[in-house]
Design a protein around this motif. Sequence first.
Motif, mmCIF file in Angstrom:
data_model
loop_
_atom_site.group_PDB
_atom_site.id
_atom_site.type_symbol
_atom_site.label_atom_id
_atom_site.label_comp_id
_atom_site.label_asym_id
_atom_site.label_seq_id
_atom_site.Cartn_x
_atom_site.Cartn_y
_atom_site.Cartn_z
ATOM 1 N N ALA A 1 -74.536 -7.651 16.514
ATOM 2 C CA ALA A 1 -73.633 -8.827 16.191
ATOM 3 C C ALA A 1 -72.924 -9.059 17.275
ATOM 4 O O ALA A 1 -72.513 -10.069 17.717
ATOM 5 C CB ALA A 1 -72.896 -8.276 15.061
ATOM 6 N N ASP B 1 -73.205 -12.967 19.406
ATOM 7 C CA ASP B 1 -71.739 -13.443 19.343
ATOM 8 C C ASP B 1 -71.354 -13.908 20.825
ATOM 9 O O ASP B 1 -70.872 -14.813 21.062
ATOM 10 C CB ASP B 1 -70.710 -12.570 18.400
ATOM 11 C CG ASP B 1 -70.879 -12.776 16.930
ATOM 12 O OD1 ASP B 1 -71.752 -13.643 16.772
ATOM 13 O OD2 ASP B 1 -70.185 -12.019 16.398
ATOM 14 N N GLY C 1 -72.130 -20.262 10.228
ATOM 15 C CA GLY C 1 -73.165 -19.405 9.724
ATOM 16 C C GLY C 1 -74.427 -19.331 10.635
ATOM 17 O O GLY C 1 -75.264 -18.491 10.252
ATOM 18 N N SER D 1 -74.738 -17.950 13.449
ATOM 19 C CA SER D 1 -74.807 -16.612 14.051
ATOM 20 C C SER D 1 -75.304 -15.522 13.187
ATOM 21 O O SER D 1 -76.337 -14.824 13.226
ATOM 22 C CB SER D 1 -73.390 -16.328 14.650
ATOM 23 O OG SER D 1 -73.370 -14.756 15.021
ATOM 24 N N ASP D 2 -74.773 -15.530 11.768
ATOM 25 C CA ASP D 2 -75.282 -14.930 10.710
ATOM 26 C C ASP D 2 -76.627 -14.942 10.478
ATOM 27 O O ASP D 2 -77.409 -14.056 10.364
ATOM 28 C CB ASP D 2 -74.603 -14.960 9.444
ATOM 29 C CG ASP D 2 -72.988 -14.466 9.478
ATOM 30 O OD1 ASP D 2 -73.024 -13.534 10.484
ATOM 31 O OD2 ASP D 2 -72.282 -14.924 8.745
ATOM 32 N N ARG E 1 -79.533 -6.482 6.098
ATOM 33 C CA ARG E 1 -78.234 -6.934 6.552
ATOM 34 C C ARG E 1 -77.277 -6.083 5.901
ATOM 35 O O ARG E 1 -77.448 -5.627 4.783
ATOM 36 C CB ARG E 1 -77.779 -8.296 6.303
ATOM 37 C CG ARG E 1 -78.865 -9.234 7.234
ATOM 38 C CD ARG E 1 -78.528 -9.253 8.553
ATOM 39 N NE ARG E 1 -77.098 -9.277 8.739
ATOM 40 C CZ ARG E 1 -76.378 -10.568 8.714
ATOM 41 N NH1 ARG E 1 -77.051 -11.662 8.272
ATOM 42 N NH2 ARG E 1 -74.928 -10.428 8.783
#
Length: 243
Positions: free
Chosen positions: A192, A196, A225, A227-228, A242
């Motif tokens: 993550a 990011d 969202g 990036s998610d 996840r």
Amino acid sequence: MTPLVRAKAGEAVAGYILGLLFDGTLRSGDRIDLDGIATTLGVSRVPVREGLMQLERDGLVSMPHYRGAFVAEFDAGTVREAFELYGMLSALTSSRAAASGDAGLRETLDKLIEALVDCGQVDEFERLAREFRKVVNLAAAGPHLRALLRTFSGLVPVAARFSIEDAMDDERAALCREHAALVAGDPEAAAAASLDHVLMTAENAVRALRRRGVFTAETPPPAAGESDRLLGIVQATRGGARP
């Protein structure tokens, strides 16, 4: 201009043309003057064509058969797509590196982050940041993944420099977050943090290019969202769920 002396003249030509794109000299649809570039750099047409082929693989140049070379579509979407793909690959290697428990890797990253924390000079910061990424990639990527990562040797590093110039403190903080997740051995957090960071760098580059007048059209930021969503793809690739 002094003739170009480099072992890999094709890469130098690609870098020169990237410079023309990033300062607005060349724009989408422009024809690229092969002879003019060869004369300017003091090389033959062979390395010019090699450089153009590299940029064609990056999607930045179009070379229709027997019609010369043209700048392909080059806008904020082009930059964001390149960084999204690079970010997902980087997230994958960061996740693997965090899970490896490699004490030698952690020691090397500790030294790099210590140097980055006190670094305020753009060229040195860029060198250290690239070394940080290289160390992680070499430690965690297999031959095929390394080959894919090497294809991002043009647009991404050139655009990333804008973020270092304009937002060095943000870049430093992002690298510190990556380092913390890596040394903690947390694969999810490392993936993550890496993704990011790369997406943040892309947005900084887009803003810089818009200020310079290279990109004139306003484009909306990535959807909430995003990036998610990309991280979910990375997790699926790793075979993990996840959090």
